[in-house]
Design an enzyme around this catalytic site. Structure first.
Site, PDB file in Angstrom:
ATOM      1  N   GLY A 135      12.047 -41.154 -10.907  1.00 18.30           N
ATOM      2  CA  GLY A 135      10.759 -41.514 -10.316  1.00 18.30           C
ATOM      3  C   GLY A 135      10.723 -40.911  -8.926  1.00 18.30           C
ATOM      4  O   GLY A 135      11.059 -41.543  -7.934  1.00 18.30           O
ATOM      5  N   THR A 136      10.317 -39.645  -8.882  1.00 17.66           N
ATOM      6  CA  THR A 136      10.504 -38.916  -7.622  1.00 17.66           C
ATOM      7  C   THR A 136       9.477 -39.281  -6.554  1.00 17.66           C
ATOM      8  O   THR A 136       9.654 -38.907  -5.402  1.00 17.66           O
ATOM      9  CB  THR A 136      10.483 -37.393  -7.875  1.00 17.66           C
ATOM     10  OG1 THR A 136       9.388 -37.091  -8.729  1.00 17.66           O
ATOM     11  CG2 THR A 136      11.771 -36.949  -8.519  1.00 17.66           C
ATOM     12  N   ASN A 137       8.410 -40.008  -6.923  1.00 17.90           N
ATOM     13  CA  ASN A 137       7.508 -40.468  -5.850  1.00 17.90           C
ATOM     14  C   ASN A 137       8.246 -41.463  -4.969  1.00 17.90           C
ATOM     15  O   ASN A 137       8.327 -41.313  -3.757  1.00 17.90           O
ATOM     16  CB  ASN A 137       6.266 -41.148  -6.431  1.00 17.90           C
ATOM     17  CG  ASN A 137       5.402 -40.189  -7.223  1.00 17.90           C
ATOM     18  OD1 ASN A 137       5.574 -38.979  -7.128  1.00 17.90           O
ATOM     19  ND2 ASN A 137       4.496 -40.728  -8.012  1.00 17.90           N
ATOM     20  N   ASP A 138       8.785 -42.511  -5.607  1.00 16.63           N
ATOM     21  CA  ASP A 138       9.515 -43.501  -4.832  1.00 16.63           C
ATOM     22  C   ASP A 138      10.810 -42.933  -4.271  1.00 16.63           C
ATOM     23  O   ASP A 138      11.199 -43.260  -3.156  1.00 16.63           O
ATOM     24  CB  ASP A 138       9.806 -44.749  -5.680  1.00 16.63           C
ATOM     25  CG  ASP A 138       8.761 -45.824  -5.445  1.00 16.63           C
ATOM     26  OD1 ASP A 138       8.528 -46.135  -4.260  1.00 16.63           O
ATOM     27  OD2 ASP A 138       8.181 -46.327  -6.414  1.00 16.63           O
ATOM     28  N   ARG A 188      -3.468   2.974   8.377  1.00 14.43           N
ATOM     29  CA  ARG A 188      -3.713   1.790   7.547  1.00 14.43           C
ATOM     30  C   ARG A 188      -2.517   0.853   7.583  1.00 14.43           C
ATOM     31  O   ARG A 188      -1.388   1.286   7.408  1.00 14.43           O
ATOM     32  CB  ARG A 188      -3.953   2.225   6.087  1.00 14.43           C
ATOM     33  CG  ARG A 188      -4.722   3.520   5.939  1.00 14.43           C
ATOM     34  CD  ARG A 188      -4.680   4.085   4.529  1.00 14.43           C
ATOM     35  NE  ARG A 188      -5.344   3.240   3.553  1.00 14.43           N
ATOM     36  CZ  ARG A 188      -5.352   3.489   2.247  1.00 14.43           C
ATOM     37  NH1 ARG A 188      -4.678   4.547   1.766  1.00 14.43           N
ATOM     38  NH2 ARG A 188      -5.965   2.677   1.424  1.00 14.43           N
ATOM     39  N   TYR A 198      13.197 -33.228 -20.064  1.00 15.85           N
ATOM     40  CA  TYR A 198      11.738 -33.118 -20.111  1.00 15.85           C
ATOM     41  C   TYR A 198      11.114 -33.457 -18.763  1.00 15.85           C
ATOM     42  O   TYR A 198      11.754 -34.059 -17.908  1.00 15.85           O
ATOM     43  CB  TYR A 198      11.156 -34.044 -21.192  1.00 15.85           C
ATOM     44  CG  TYR A 198      11.280 -35.514 -20.869  1.00 15.85           C
ATOM     45  CD1 TYR A 198      10.293 -36.170 -20.123  1.00 15.85           C
ATOM     46  CD2 TYR A 198      12.378 -36.254 -21.297  1.00 15.85           C
ATOM     47  CE1 TYR A 198      10.413 -37.510 -19.811  1.00 15.85           C
ATOM     48  CE2 TYR A 198      12.504 -37.599 -20.987  1.00 15.85           C
ATOM     49  CZ  TYR A 198      11.518 -38.226 -20.242  1.00 15.85           C
ATOM     50  OH  TYR A 198      11.634 -39.538 -19.908  1.00 15.85           O
ATOM     51  N   ARG A 243      -3.201  -1.321  -6.707  1.00 18.94           N
ATOM     52  CA  ARG A 243      -2.461  -2.587  -6.615  1.00 18.94           C
ATOM     53  C   ARG A 243      -2.849  -3.446  -7.811  1.00 18.94           C
ATOM     54  O   ARG A 243      -3.886  -3.213  -8.440  1.00 18.94           O
ATOM     55  CB  ARG A 243      -2.795  -3.315  -5.312  1.00 18.94           C
ATOM     56  CG  ARG A 243      -4.260  -3.680  -5.214  1.00 18.94           C
ATOM     57  CD  ARG A 243      -4.639  -4.270  -3.869  1.00 18.94           C
ATOM     58  NE  ARG A 243      -6.043  -3.984  -3.600  1.00 18.94           N
ATOM     59  CZ  ARG A 243      -6.631  -4.113  -2.424  1.00 18.94           C
ATOM     60  NH1 ARG A 243      -5.942  -4.527  -1.389  1.00 18.94           N
ATOM     61  NH2 ARG A 243      -7.903  -3.845  -2.272  1.00 18.94           N
ATOM     62  N   LYS A 256       0.833  -1.197   0.000  1.00 18.20           N
ATOM     63  CA  LYS A 256       0.000   0.000   0.000  1.00 18.20           C
ATOM     64  C   LYS A 256       0.874   1.255   0.000  1.00 18.20           C
ATOM     65  O   LYS A 256       0.644   2.189  -0.774  1.00 18.20           O
ATOM     66  CB  LYS A 256      -0.892  -0.018   1.242  1.00 18.20           C
ATOM     67  CG  LYS A 256      -2.187   0.698   1.084  1.00 18.20           C
ATOM     68  CD  LYS A 256      -3.050   0.545   2.342  1.00 18.20           C
ATOM     69  CE  LYS A 256      -3.841  -0.759   2.346  1.00 18.20           C
ATOM     70  NZ  LYS A 256      -4.516  -0.984   3.641  1.00 18.20           N
ATOM     71  N   ARG A 313       2.581 -46.801 -17.416  1.00 14.50           N
ATOM     72  CA  ARG A 313       2.640 -47.836 -16.373  1.00 14.50           C
ATOM     73  C   ARG A 313       1.888 -49.033 -16.901  1.00 14.50           C
ATOM     74  O   ARG A 313       0.724 -48.912 -17.293  1.00 14.50           O
ATOM     75  CB  ARG A 313       1.963 -47.377 -15.089  1.00 14.50           C
ATOM     76  CG  ARG A 313       2.395 -46.034 -14.561  1.00 14.50           C
ATOM     77  CD  ARG A 313       1.540 -45.720 -13.327  1.00 14.50           C
ATOM     78  NE  ARG A 313       1.664 -44.346 -12.891  1.00 14.50           N
ATOM     79  CZ  ARG A 313       0.967 -43.334 -13.384  1.00 14.50           C
ATOM     80  NH1 ARG A 313       0.087 -43.541 -14.356  1.00 14.50           N
ATOM     81  NH2 ARG A 313       1.127 -42.124 -12.921  1.00 14.50           N
ATOM     82  N   MET A 331      -4.834  -5.991  10.489  1.00 15.70           N
ATOM     83  CA  MET A 331      -5.643  -5.010  11.184  1.00 15.70           C
ATOM     84  C   MET A 331      -6.543  -4.232  10.228  1.00 15.70           C
ATOM     85  O   MET A 331      -6.178  -3.948   9.098  1.00 15.70           O
ATOM     86  CB  MET A 331      -4.723  -4.030  11.885  1.00 15.70           C
ATOM     87  CG  MET A 331      -5.454  -3.171  12.863  1.00 15.70           C
ATOM     88  SD  MET A 331      -4.531  -1.695  13.249  1.00 15.70           S
ATOM     89  CE  MET A 331      -4.947  -0.669  11.851  1.00 15.70           C
ATOM     90  N   HIS A 373      -3.661 -42.505  -2.577  1.00 16.40           N
ATOM     91  CA  HIS A 373      -3.949 -43.212  -3.824  1.00 16.40           C
ATOM     92  C   HIS A 373      -5.100 -42.536  -4.570  1.00 16.40           C
ATOM     93  O   HIS A 373      -5.008 -42.236  -5.759  1.00 16.40           O
ATOM     94  CB  HIS A 373      -4.279 -44.672  -3.510  1.00 16.40           C
ATOM     95  CG  HIS A 373      -4.605 -45.486  -4.730  1.00 16.40           C
ATOM     96  ND1 HIS A 373      -5.905 -45.632  -5.183  1.00 16.40           N
ATOM     97  CD2 HIS A 373      -3.814 -46.149  -5.597  1.00 16.40           C
ATOM     98  CE1 HIS A 373      -5.884 -46.379  -6.278  1.00 16.40           C
ATOM     99  NE2 HIS A 373      -4.629 -46.705  -6.555  1.00 16.40           N
ATOM    100  N   CYS A 397       9.284 -38.344 -13.948  1.00 18.01           N
ATOM    101  CA  CYS A 397       7.937 -38.850 -14.205  1.00 18.01           C
ATOM    102  C   CYS A 397       7.129 -39.040 -12.931  1.00 18.01           C
ATOM    103  O   CYS A 397       6.095 -39.670 -12.942  1.00 18.01           O
ATOM    104  CB  CYS A 397       8.005 -40.154 -14.994  1.00 18.01           C
ATOM    105  SG  CYS A 397       8.815 -41.475 -14.103  1.00 18.01           S
ATOM    106  N   SER A 452      14.973 -41.746 -15.961  1.00 20.89           N
ATOM    107  CA  SER A 452      13.773 -40.985 -15.650  1.00 20.89           C
ATOM    108  C   SER A 452      13.641 -41.009 -14.137  1.00 20.89           C
ATOM    109  O   SER A 452      13.605 -42.080 -13.531  1.00 20.89           O
ATOM    110  CB  SER A 452      12.558 -41.625 -16.316  1.00 20.89           C
ATOM    111  OG  SER A 452      11.403 -40.898 -15.976  1.00 20.89           O
ATOM    112  N   ARG A 482       7.239 -48.395 -19.004  1.00 20.27           N
ATOM    113  CA  ARG A 482       7.866 -48.980 -17.827  1.00 20.27           C
ATOM    114  C   ARG A 482       7.412 -50.421 -17.694  1.00 20.27           C
ATOM    115  O   ARG A 482       6.207 -50.700 -17.683  1.00 20.27           O
ATOM    116  CB  ARG A 482       7.474 -48.201 -16.571  1.00 20.27           C
ATOM    117  CG  ARG A 482       8.089 -48.809 -15.324  1.00 20.27           C
ATOM    118  CD  ARG A 482       7.770 -47.981 -14.104  1.00 20.27           C
ATOM    119  NE  ARG A 482       6.379 -48.151 -13.690  1.00 20.27           N
ATOM    120  CZ  ARG A 482       5.820 -47.444 -12.718  1.00 20.27           C
ATOM    121  NH1 ARG A 482       6.515 -46.515 -12.080  1.00 20.27           N
ATOM    122  NH2 ARG A 482       4.566 -47.653 -12.373  1.00 20.27           N
ATOM    123  N   GLY A 526      -5.983 -10.821   6.671  1.00 23.92           N
ATOM    124  CA  GLY A 526      -6.041 -11.178   8.091  1.00 23.92           C
ATOM    125  C   GLY A 526      -5.528 -10.086   9.002  1.00 23.92           C
ATOM    126  O   GLY A 526      -5.553 -10.196  10.223  1.00 23.92           O
TER     127      GLY A 526
END
Ligand code: ADP
Ligand code: MG
Ligand code: MG
Length: 888
Positions: free
Chosen positions: A779-782, A96, A864, A352, A26, A574, A107, A468, A844, A777, A630, A105
């Protein structure tokens, strides 16, 4: 000497737009508007550094602050020609708050500060109206009493209501000067009773109290919660703006309003906004009186009866249009502006960048680029990739009424209505009858995939954003609300209850995967239509992007969706779901429970032609684009028969008795399947499976290459490699099968063999593994599961606490843990490329569609990313933004 206070007004300012961190949004806006020579009531900004210092020094203000404030106030007095607390010509100010990021949130603003029993009299004289003066005074006591002294807002309102009752009137506007005068006394009594102190008459005390309250509010519960939800660091602090008051409530030639330089819901390039005649500050948004439109066009469109500003105050309106046009040109972005008209003169109070819908942000970005206001890369950076979800999935009709039952996690965006089904088969049957179904489960598992696919939406009572249900639903583009903990699901009785409502199987509910709401009955949805602007923006994104974008696609439907969304290939197919089909699972179970290789091969023989057709379809759809397949990955456990009926089926085909089969199945059960017999381990112990899959891939590739008269180059990906030896063994067999197919068909095959990097050991040994692997590749989940030693499916119970305590900044299954998992990825890239400079690198995991993770992928130099089809546009846009950022 530290400069704690920055003045603005009278066509100049000590600050500027570039000083947003110090002055807050502001304050920076007020400074910039002053520098532009726009009419801004003079004032000053107390910097965010004061806030930080205040908390660092045990709630003490810097020593020289008071002096700097006094000086700044003196300059304001000189410009306005009034003095703070003066009985003849009193200066009134607003106080202000305003941090770097807008924070609802924080004042509330205090207006009319500087009024007391003496100054109010001169305001009467100057304003020429006692009603105006006492209305302003009571507003001040009300705001100050509430915000600084903590007296509940409704207590003041109750006094007003009681007074109106006594006077026999219903509207605030019917109250007269004497009424407000009486209420001022009532308000002061109320404050004295609640705080045991008289309302401050001394204007210096008032100002001190208000400034202290702004800094105090930085640590209030509302603000802390808001910061946590929006990732705003505590260290940023807030600034305080003290500004000379201008009055929109001095009569009918006065007004207050808000204006957007373009339409924030559609993006249309037309002034948009509302105003109120004879009103102050928040009256426009407070809903006490219905505001009037700014433009004639909007008035006609809304069928409004009261005059638009364009007609009621034609001259000032002309100035407003001119000023906001200049602001938009200056900021080169759509602005959200607050203004007040005092006795026919326009004053600017705030500017703004305006919040806007996803559709509006796309249109505004494209049009501004066409207008030459911004260049294409900037346009591409103007749209939040995450907001595209709003455009790609049907949403609830915002005007439709709804009964909200409960709320869960917004796991997969989009809205859907349908009849409740508690079991996957039931969902499939109902869908086959043409019914829209919502599958409601405590949680889902791979066995439910067909039901999830058949359903319009998925609701679970347990599980997090990466459960899942959530992951699969996002992949399928099905709306999903997950972890809706208040649901009591009773499968036996075929019903769930929540908040006193019982919902039975067959009853209709609606879920909104963008908000997490669960609603009773059908709430109408609206289908998104992808605008031409959207397509244009995506083309521009593709122009600047460096990362390739592929899709995780297992079925022809996925692959088609992926192509429609602009995927450049398949980064992960998969193959496991291909085995869960009813016909195939029997053969698979037969194979696993077989005693010898011959029996195993016989079972797989039956799957081969089906699997070949699966792959052929994908190759056809992708028409020469890369397809990474895979080989089978899931834990052996998932294939084991569960019931006697399932065992019986195997007994029937194989002729082996039930007991023997039950015994063999029992032997294969695992304590911890996630770390058990899965991935390439399955391929090592049952080589027939991968042999069959490799053959299916090669035969399909040869077939489709012939059909399309184009090379088809499958990329065969081995999961869960920990050592090079595993890969060598499997690769050798694959190459042998390729040779066999080449001989049989008289063709030359083109293919790559690579691996997933999803175990820390594989990342560390990447130099060695790259000797054999032609691509990696990630496999960033595992990799995330195994790096943290956290099971993704069980993390919901503690991750939330971890995030709240700041142990983890975000869910590492949603956004990649750059420090830990990211370092392993970087190590693997460096070591892998040292061995094989042309090693192809992709990702992936779920992270492939997460904008923050995509920035990481750009930075470390992946080729990629691959993500679920519906996230492809998100990834294209995020990749473009990452490329732009890397050049700056
Ligand atoms: P918010 O951050 O909630 O928008 P603001 O500080 O902008 O709070 O102020 C709330 C309202 O008071 C706005 O309508 C604003 O235009 C008005 N206002 C603030 N300062 C002044 C002032 N000096 N004179 C007149 N109106 C003001
Ligand atoms: Mg407000
Ligand atoms: Mg405001």
């Amino acid at each position: 000497m530290t400069m704690w206070v920055y003045g603005f007004g009278d066509g100049a300012a000590e600050g500027s737009a570039a000083m947003r961190e110090l002055l807050g949004g502001k304050g920076a806006g007020l400074a910039e508007m002053s520098n532009l020579g726009l009419p801004v009531p003079p004032g000053f900004t107390i910097t965010t550094e004061v806030c930080t210092a205040y908390y660092a020094n045990g709630h003490a203000m810097p020593e020289d602050l008071d002096g700097q404030i006094a000086d700044a106030l003196g300059r304001v007095e000189a410009i306005v020609g009034a003095r703070f607390g003066d009985a003849d010509a009193p200066l009134l100010v607003s106080v202000r708050s305003g941090g770097r990021a807008s924070m609802p949130g924080m004042m509330d603003t205090i207006l009319n500060l500087g009024l007391n029993d003496r100054t109010v009299e001169s305001l009467t004289r100057r304003g020429g109206d006692a009603r105006f003066a006492y209305d302003s005074y009571r507003r001040f006591i009300q705001m100050y009493g509430n915000v600084v002294l903590g007296v509940a807002h409704h207590e003041f309102e109750d006094l007003i209501e009681a007074h109106k009752d006594r006077r026999g009137v219903t509207l605030d506007t019917e109250l007269e000067a004497d009424d407000w005068r009486a209420l001022v006394e009532g308000f002061k009594d109320l404050v004295a009773r609640r705080t045991d102190e008289a309302f401050p008459e001394d204007v210096g005390d008032q100002l001190k109290g208000a400034i202290g309250a702004v800094f105090g509010s930085w640590m209030n519960q509302r603000a802390m919660t808001y910061r946590r939800l929006h990732d705003i660091p505590e260290s940023w602090g807030t600034a305080v703006n003290v500004q000379a008051m201008v009055f929109g409530n001095m009569g009918d030639d006065c007004a207050t309003g808000v204006a957007f330089t373009r339409n924030p819901s559609t993006g249309e390039n037309a002034v948009f906004g509302e105003f109120l005649v004879n009103a102050q500050g928040e009256d426009v948004v407070a809903g006490i009186r219905t505001p009037q439109p700014l433009t004639l066009a909007a008035k006609q469109a809304d069928g409004a009866t009261k005059p638009a500003m364009e007609e009621a105050m034609a001259e000032v309106y002309g100035q407003l249009v001119d000023v906001i046009g200049r602001l938009e040109n200056h900021y080169r972005d759509m602005q959200d502006i607050e203004f007040t008209v005092q006795r026919g003169k326009l004053w600017m109070l705030q500017t703004r960048a305006g919040k806007r819908t996803a559709a509006a942000s796309v249109r505004i970005a494209v049009e501004m680029a066409r207008e030459g206001l911004i260049d294409r890369p900037t346009a591409v950076c103007r749209v939040d990739p995450a907001s595209l979800d709003q455009l790609l999935h049907p949403g609830l009709d915002p005007d439709a009424p709804r009964t909200v039952l409960t709320r869960g996690l917004p796991a997969s965006p989009g809205a859907a209505s349908g009849v409740v089904a508690f079991h996957a088969n039931e969902a499939e049957d109902l869908a086959a009858q043409g019914k829209a179904v919502i599958l409601v489960r405590v949680e889902t598992s791979p066995e439910d995939i067909h039901g999830m696919h058949a359903a319009r939406g998925i609701l679970t009572s347990r599980g997090g954003m990466t459960s899942h249900a959530a992951v699969v639903a996002r992949g399928m583009g099905r709306p999903c609300v997950a972890g809706s903990g208040a649901l009591r699901i009773d499968y036996g009785a075929g019903m769930f209850s929540v908040g006193g409502h019982d919902v039975k199987a067959g009853d209709v509910i609606t879920i909104d995967g963008a908000s997490g709401e669960v609603m009773l009955g059908e709430v109408p949805t609206v289908q998104p239509e992808l605008s031409d602007d959207f397509k244009v923006l995506m083309d521009w994104a593709d122009e600047v992007r460096e990362l390739g974008v592929r899709a995780n696609a297992d079925t022809p439907a996925d692959a088609l969706a992926a192509r429609n969304f602009g995927a450049e290939g398949i980064g992960l197919c998969r193959t496991e779901h291909m085995f869960f089909n009813a016909e195939r699972i029997v053969a698979m179970r037969e194979m696993i429970l077989a005693d010898d290789t011959a029996a195993r091969s016989a079972a797989l023989e039956r799957i081969l032609p089906m699997q070949r057709e699966d792959f052929a379809e994908l190759f056809r759809i992708m028409a020469g684009r890369p397809v990474t397949i895979r080989l089978l990955d899931p834990p052996l456990n998932e294939f084991l028969p569960h019931s006697d009926a399932e065992l019986g089926e195997i007994a029937k085909v194989t002729g082996v008795d039930l007991d023997t089969l039950r015994h063999r199945a029992g032997r294969l059960r695992e304590v911890n399947p996630m770390l058990g017999h899965r991935g390439c381990r399955l391929g090592i112990s049952y080589p027939e499976i991968y042999d069959m899959q490799a053959r299916a891939i090669f035969e399909a590739a040869a077939m489709v290459a012939d059909e399309l008269n184009q090379t088809v180059t499958p990329e065969i990906m081995i999961p869960l490699i920990a050592t090079r030896r595993e890969l060598d063994i499997l690769k050798e067999r694959i190459i042998a099968i390729a040779g066999a197919v080449e001989d049989e068909r008289g063709v030359k095959l083109s293919f790559l063999v690579g691996t997933m990097i999803e175990l820390p050991r594989a990342a560390l040994r990447a130099g060695d593994i790259a000797g054999s692997a032609e691509f990696f590749s990630f496999g960033t989940n595992d990799l995330t599961q195994t790096t943290f030693g956290i099971s993704r499916d069980d993390s919901a119970s503690f991750l939330e606490t971890y995030q709240r305590l700041g142990i983890l900044e975000c869910d590492p299954f949603v956004s990649i843990d750059v420090a830990g998992v990211g370092e392993l990825v970087e190590i693997a890239i460096e070591r892998g490329r040292a061995t094989r400079p042309d090693l192809k690198l992709g990702i992936c995991g779920e992270h492939g569609g997460d904008p923050d993770s995509i920035h990481f992928c750009q930075r470390v130099g992946l080729d990629y990313v691959s993500c679920s089809p519906f996230r492809v546009p998100v990834a294209r846009l995020a990749a473009a933004q990452a490329a732009v950022k890397s050049k700056n």
